[in-house]
Scaffold this motif. Sequence first.
Motif, PDB file in Angstrom:
ATOM      1  N   PHE A 274     -23.461 -30.454  25.919  1.00 18.32           N
ATOM      2  CA  PHE A 274     -24.863 -30.336  26.304  1.00 18.32           C
ATOM      3  C   PHE A 274     -25.116 -28.884  26.661  1.00 18.32           C
ATOM      4  CE2 PHE A 274     -26.136 -34.766  27.491  1.00 18.32           C
ATOM      5  CZ  PHE A 274     -24.946 -35.381  27.184  1.00 18.32           C
TER       6      PHE A 274
ATOM      7  N   LYS B 244     -26.371 -26.221  29.253  1.00 24.16           N
ATOM      8  CA  LYS B 244     -26.642 -26.210  30.688  1.00 24.16           C
ATOM      9  C   LYS B 244     -28.158 -26.118  30.845  1.00 24.16           C
ATOM     10  CE  LYS B 244     -22.433 -24.044  32.318  1.00 24.16           C
ATOM     11  NZ  LYS B 244     -21.791 -22.841  32.840  1.00 24.16           N
TER      12      LYS B 244
ATOM     13  N   LEU C 243     -22.160 -27.697  28.805  1.00 16.58           N
ATOM     14  CA  LEU C 243     -21.354 -28.629  29.578  1.00 16.58           C
ATOM     15  C   LEU C 243     -20.637 -29.525  28.569  1.00 16.58           C
ATOM     16  CD1 LEU C 243     -24.168 -29.742  32.032  1.00 16.58           C
ATOM     17  CD2 LEU C 243     -22.349 -28.114  32.520  1.00 16.58           C
ATOM     18  N   VAL C 244     -19.413 -29.924  28.913  1.00 13.54           N
ATOM     19  CA  VAL C 244     -18.656 -30.769  27.992  1.00 13.54           C
ATOM     20  C   VAL C 244     -18.401 -32.112  28.654  1.00 13.54           C
ATOM     21  CG1 VAL C 244     -16.539 -30.975  26.644  1.00 13.54           C
ATOM     22  CG2 VAL C 244     -17.500 -28.718  27.112  1.00 13.54           C
ATOM     23  N   SER C 245     -18.597 -33.175  27.898  1.00 13.63           N
ATOM     24  CA  SER C 245     -18.260 -34.500  28.427  1.00 13.63           C
ATOM     25  C   SER C 245     -17.157 -35.087  27.563  1.00 13.63           C
ATOM     26  CB  SER C 245     -19.475 -35.425  28.382  1.00 13.63           C
ATOM     27  OG  SER C 245     -19.047 -36.751  28.548  1.00 13.63           O
TER      28      SER C 245
ATOM     29  N   VAL D 229     -28.111 -41.451  28.214  1.00  9.97           N
ATOM     30  CA  VAL D 229     -27.721 -40.091  27.815  1.00  9.97           C
ATOM     31  C   VAL D 229     -28.611 -39.601  26.670  1.00  9.97           C
ATOM     32  CG1 VAL D 229     -25.823 -38.642  27.003  1.00  9.97           C
ATOM     33  CG2 VAL D 229     -25.362 -40.494  28.607  1.00  9.97           C
TER      34      VAL D 229
ATOM     35  N   ASP E 126     -31.546 -37.309  27.292  1.00  4.13           N
ATOM     36  CA  ASP E 126     -31.248 -36.020  27.909  1.00  4.13           C
ATOM     37  C   ASP E 126     -31.618 -34.897  26.933  1.00  4.13           C
ATOM     38  OD1 ASP E 126     -29.997 -33.735  29.050  1.00  4.13           O
ATOM     39  OD2 ASP E 126     -28.650 -35.058  30.152  1.00  4.13           O
TER      40      ASP E 126
ATOM     41  N   ARG F  29     -31.070 -31.864  27.044  1.00  7.63           N
ATOM     42  CA  ARG F  29     -30.044 -30.837  26.838  1.00  7.63           C
ATOM     43  C   ARG F  29     -29.146 -31.165  25.658  1.00  7.63           C
ATOM     44  NH1 ARG F  29     -27.654 -31.149  32.743  1.00  7.63           N
ATOM     45  NH2 ARG F  29     -27.782 -33.316  32.054  1.00  7.63           N
TER      46      ARG F  29
ATOM     47  N   LYS G 245     -33.222 -45.033  32.325  1.00  9.79           N
ATOM     48  CA  LYS G 245     -33.461 -43.629  32.683  1.00  9.79           C
ATOM     49  C   LYS G 245     -34.925 -43.490  33.087  1.00  9.79           C
ATOM     50  CE  LYS G 245     -32.641 -38.966  32.022  1.00  9.79           C
ATOM     51  NZ  LYS G 245     -31.477 -38.103  32.022  1.00  9.79           N
TER      52      LYS G 245
ATOM     53  N   PHE H  97     -24.035 -35.239  34.016  1.00  9.58           N
ATOM     54  CA  PHE H  97     -23.300 -34.082  33.522  1.00  9.58           C
ATOM     55  C   PHE H  97     -23.547 -32.810  34.321  1.00  9.58           C
ATOM     56  CE2 PHE H  97     -23.785 -37.144  30.244  1.00  9.58           C
ATOM     57  CZ  PHE H  97     -22.482 -37.302  29.826  1.00  9.58           C
TER      58      PHE H  97
ATOM     59  N   LYS I 288     -15.177 -40.191  34.606  1.00 13.06           N
ATOM     60  CA  LYS I 288     -14.032 -39.571  33.933  1.00 13.06           C
ATOM     61  C   LYS I 288     -12.750 -40.395  34.088  1.00 13.06           C
ATOM     62  CE  LYS I 288     -15.633 -34.840  33.716  1.00 13.06           C
ATOM     63  NZ  LYS I 288     -15.301 -34.633  32.311  1.00 13.06           N
TER      64      LYS I 288
ATOM     65  N   ASP J  55     -13.116 -30.384  34.097  1.00 20.10           N
ATOM     66  CA  ASP J  55     -12.913 -30.156  32.661  1.00 20.10           C
ATOM     67  C   ASP J  55     -11.794 -29.149  32.392  1.00 20.10           C
ATOM     68  OD1 ASP J  55     -14.964 -31.928  31.925  1.00 20.10           O
ATOM     69  OD2 ASP J  55     -16.457 -30.372  32.292  1.00 20.10           O
TER      70      ASP J  55
END
Lengths: 367, 276
Positions: free
Chosen positions: A5, A7, A40-42, A80, A83, A85, B96, B156, B249, B266
């Motif tokens: 995503f 930031k 950002l990493v998920s 999600v 979102d 982003r 959401k 996130f 996570k 991360d």
Amino acid sequence: MSIQFLKQSTLDQLYSNVSKNLERYKNGDFEDLITRDVCLVSDKLSIEIDKLNSINGNYKNDVNNALLMSEAIVALSPHVARDKRLWTYLTHTYLFKYTRERWPFPDEKHGEDRMISHVIDHYFVKGERGFERNNAASRLWWVAFMCKRAKNIDLEKALKAVFLVQDPIVQLLGRPTSAISTNTFNSVLEKMVNSLDGDQAFLKDRFSYNHPFLKELSYLGGHNLLDALTIEESREALGLIDKKILSKVKAKPIESEVSDIKEDSDVSQEGSSASTTDKAEEVIFEEKDRLLRDKLVNFDKNVISKKFPNTDIYEKVLSNHLLSCYLAYKPRNHSDFMKLPVAIRLGIAEDERQYIDEICQIIDEHM
Amino acid sequence: MRLDPQKAYPYPVIRATHDDFHGESFSAEPQFILEEARVKLTIDYELSSKPIQREIEAGKATYLSVVSCRNTFFHQVYRSDKAKENDIFIDIDQLKGAVKVESFVYILEKTSIESININKEFLNNSANAKSIFDYSKGNIIAQDNEYSFYIDIDLFKPLSSIFILEVSEDLSHGEWEVFSDTDKVVIKVARNIKKIEESLTNYKLGKSILINSIYFAAVMHLINQIKGDEGIIDQYLWARVVDLRMTLKDCNIEHDSYSIASKLMDYPFSRLENEE
């Protein structure tokens, strides 16, 4: 590969620099700006890059691209998927070239504001409905998601019905009761698929069939709890609306015509009663506009129809119905055109949209 | 409200805004509890009308709640013949923004309701006429106001958003301390550390160094706090954010703090790779 995503700060920066970055949007890219540091990493979600990279082409590829998108991010949840982003990241990275190809840049002669607005519409997510309508990446995912809710309909077939003409799905998603009530939505989707396999009238006859039908459905939802209907009861309710709509055909004077169009402009308006007039058949105008009408008809005959002789009559940028609207509203530039009710602007064949500015110019010169 | 509250139905409906039934009421205010990965809604239906209650007991009518979220197109219809203890669980993933709850009493099969409270306007005018009204399948006989709640958890958002860095003149050169007894975690630092932090945030490698030093240590400290007292999660926002992030996570609280911190952030050491 793990999903990324932007930031929020990166998204804000890109948004405020659209004007500065116009050249990148037109001819460059954002590879040097969108690095891992600004994302950002998920590791909870993954993307199949090969499928994402296969997304390409123009509106003719919408069905295939929506299928690829739904396969590329299988486990994406609706939470999600709401979102901004995520989708802005994709339109600025993996789907950057696709976005440019799918939504070609407006001509520079129309000014910078027009180009900025174009970028914001398709590379960012503007407003809540922008997810399903305009962002080049998210619209593919969301439409596939909605179609997948109808378990009894083949996804590809549903997408073909949805993307045959943009207008019906936009009309449907814009009506809260009909779009959210799962069984009602699925029944309308079934009707769209049946129309695709049949005479396609429900998909293409916007003003004489589709809009009045959906308005009538909204009207029904104002009195009845559509939410509680089973799929069979929903089908039955739609059948009754069909009978009502298809049995009513009557002519109207121009004031009434324009009033109908204005009513259509807010697709989220629930509870309006339906009206029907076969608007594809005749052009309605005042005598003083005869010369302008002739100019527009000639422009269609000598330029547009020569280049695109096979456009469906209901999708023409100078269809009889749209011609009536141009003569009633007289948009003199693109921004005037954009002020027209959304129901008028949608449903024009993609190939013919390029002529909107020239039509406005003809009107402007005539005035 | 998708059903127009001002709409006059062709039959009497118990509603706060209308007097179709004199002195009768219907309410169904839901209670919301946000759990780890789902929302729990508890709905108690408060219906005053005994004749309608009897219809529900007889299976001719039902309590019905519609939960919907316009943003995610989530839509579920829940039916119940119980007035109390109606629990509904919804995954947070499905929601959401604004989530609406609308509740009704819904007619399941054709029936007649006899009640002296039915407004005479709906009844036969004759003096001896009974206070009876016939309802068809699909009619609504009671309707409550719409309730809504809001789900907007940023799954996130970086962990750094829970920290505030402040200079403390009481601290000597190189010292720093973590205070976690407020919603945001306050890292108090000596003046020279603040200067170092400001210079490091100006370039990529600097940011990565910060994450791997002061913030990594602070996150480890917070994990130790949660390990020591899980009740802290209900007390402070930072603890809820860390806890939610651990859930997302798949972190095991029994693991060592350094290992959990690394996963939560991360694997920040890898950020130093290829940095100039």
